[in-house]
Motif scaffolding. Sequence first.
Motif, PDB file in Angstrom:
ATOM      1  N   UNK A 190       0.809  -1.215   0.000  1.00 31.83           N
ATOM      2  CA  UNK A 190       0.000   0.000   0.000  1.00 31.83           C
ATOM      3  C   UNK A 190       0.834   1.253   0.000  1.00 31.83           C
ATOM      4  N   UNK A 191       1.975   1.225   0.687  1.00 32.96           N
ATOM      5  CA  UNK A 191       2.863   2.383   0.691  1.00 32.96           C
ATOM      6  C   UNK A 191       3.485   2.605  -0.682  1.00 32.96           C
ATOM      7  N   UNK A 192       3.808   1.526  -1.385  1.00 34.01           N
ATOM      8  CA  UNK A 192       4.329   1.672  -2.741  1.00 34.01           C
ATOM      9  C   UNK A 192       3.297   2.330  -3.644  1.00 34.01           C
ATOM     10  N   UNK A 193       2.041   1.914  -3.513  1.00 38.26           N
ATOM     11  CA  UNK A 193       0.987   2.541  -4.314  1.00 38.26           C
ATOM     12  C   UNK A 193       0.779   3.991  -3.950  1.00 38.26           C
ATOM     13  N   UNK A 194       0.891   4.309  -2.658  1.00 36.84           N
ATOM     14  CA  UNK A 194       0.707   5.693  -2.208  1.00 36.84           C
ATOM     15  C   UNK A 194       1.793   6.605  -2.759  1.00 36.84           C
ATOM     16  N   UNK A 195       3.043   6.192  -2.639  1.00 35.32           N
ATOM     17  CA  UNK A 195       4.131   7.034  -3.135  1.00 35.32           C
ATOM     18  C   UNK A 195       4.096   7.155  -4.656  1.00 35.32           C
ATOM     19  N   UNK A 196       3.703   6.086  -5.337  1.00 45.42           N
ATOM     20  CA  UNK A 196       3.615   6.162  -6.797  1.00 45.42           C
ATOM     21  C   UNK A 196       2.549   7.130  -7.260  1.00 45.42           C
ATOM     22  N   UNK A 197       1.366   7.092  -6.609  1.00 50.34           N
ATOM     23  CA  UNK A 197       0.291   8.010  -6.985  1.00 50.34           C
ATOM     24  C   UNK A 197       0.668   9.453  -6.650  1.00 50.34           C
ATOM     25  N   UNK A 198       1.290   9.662  -5.507  1.00 50.14           N
ATOM     26  CA  UNK A 198       1.709  11.019  -5.142  1.00 50.14           C
ATOM     27  C   UNK A 198       2.758  11.552  -6.102  1.00 50.14           C
TER      28      UNK A 198
END
Length: 419
Positions: A190-198
């Motif tokens: 989930x953190x990987x997805x969060x940083x990628x979207x940001x």
Amino acid sequence: MLERHFRSLKVIDRIRAQWLGPQIERYVQSLDELHTGTATIQQNVRALGHFNEFVVGRGVQRLDQLPDHVDAFVSHWFAKHGKWCKSAQDRAAIASQSRLPVERMLCLALPGFTRPSHRPRMPFCVSAPGFFPFLLNEKGLRQATLHKYTYTLRPFESYLAQTGITLSALTPASITDFINTRAETLHKSGMLGTTGALRVFLAYLHREGIIANDLTRSLPRGRAYRQASIPRAISWPDVERLLASVDCRSDVGKRDYAILTLLASYGLRAREIAALCLDDIDWVHDQISIPMRKGGHSTRYPLSATVGEAIIAYLHVRRTDIADRQVFLAARSPYTPMRHTGVSCMVSGRMRSIGIQVARAGSHTLRHACVQHLVEADLPFKVIGDYVGHRHPASTLVYGKVAVHKLREMVIAQGEDVL
């Protein structure tokens, strides 16, 4: 039409005698055409009866005046029935009990009336209104991917609102603070997805001149290492216990049992279960087809007796007045085809109900259990990968870490035969 759902003639006469009686009866007819259950119709009529008393007490005399009183009625209803609410979800459920039937009735009674959208607005729709059109039109992302961006950016918008930071005042420190806050609750993926979207969002803001500096470098680039975790499978005895816990005497039980047997027998994904159509089952040759898999290919399985009997038991009680060809339908009106989220939530709920503890329980848990069961049966990994529809061999090799029986043989000095 009221006679089909109300036994008391006095109640029917009282409904028809109301000022909104004709509109209520017309609304009941529309619900009946959608195969809505009697209990739901009675609950809706009860709310509309209170709405009738509310607007009459306010001196309303024309139907076109009704939309102006809907919000006030919802507040009145909530004050009367919402004292027990403890969460936002509880409050939303109580509000929908009054708002939903009223607005649906007005759609039938007033030409041109449309229900206002009560969905939460898209994040940053005011400060960066072009971002989601950019994702859709320029990057060509699917709606499912846009939902993931919404899941990431809505907490980011709330964080900025709570701290009083505007987009133009963003700094690397504020972004790092938000990342640290999200890391307290999110999984590594989930953190990987969060940083990628940001990172995509910040690059867009810099391109549009909303922020002066490119802040994408302030976001850490996490890494997900292959084979760093083990599949979240459950043991095969737990799978058998899950299947045995389903009460197949009810219609919902027959449907859920058929879904569970498909998941456990073939390791299907939730999307493949939801997309399964009546035409995909070849009863003559005892085969079942999965036409559009994740890897872009199709698979045809022999239809086992257990799965076939479970599907037949459900088809005997499945509604025949539904035009959709998908096999599995929702349990409530309007009986639309199940979505993949519904399939996964059903599996998760049934696991919790019998005390099966597993991280992120859902339909994919049974897919992992199916593969692990095949690994324990000493089938070659290539055969297993083809069976469950893995596109790359590496996707199957991860299950080598759960081949406990082979590791046990090596420990007791029989490793030469294993290797």
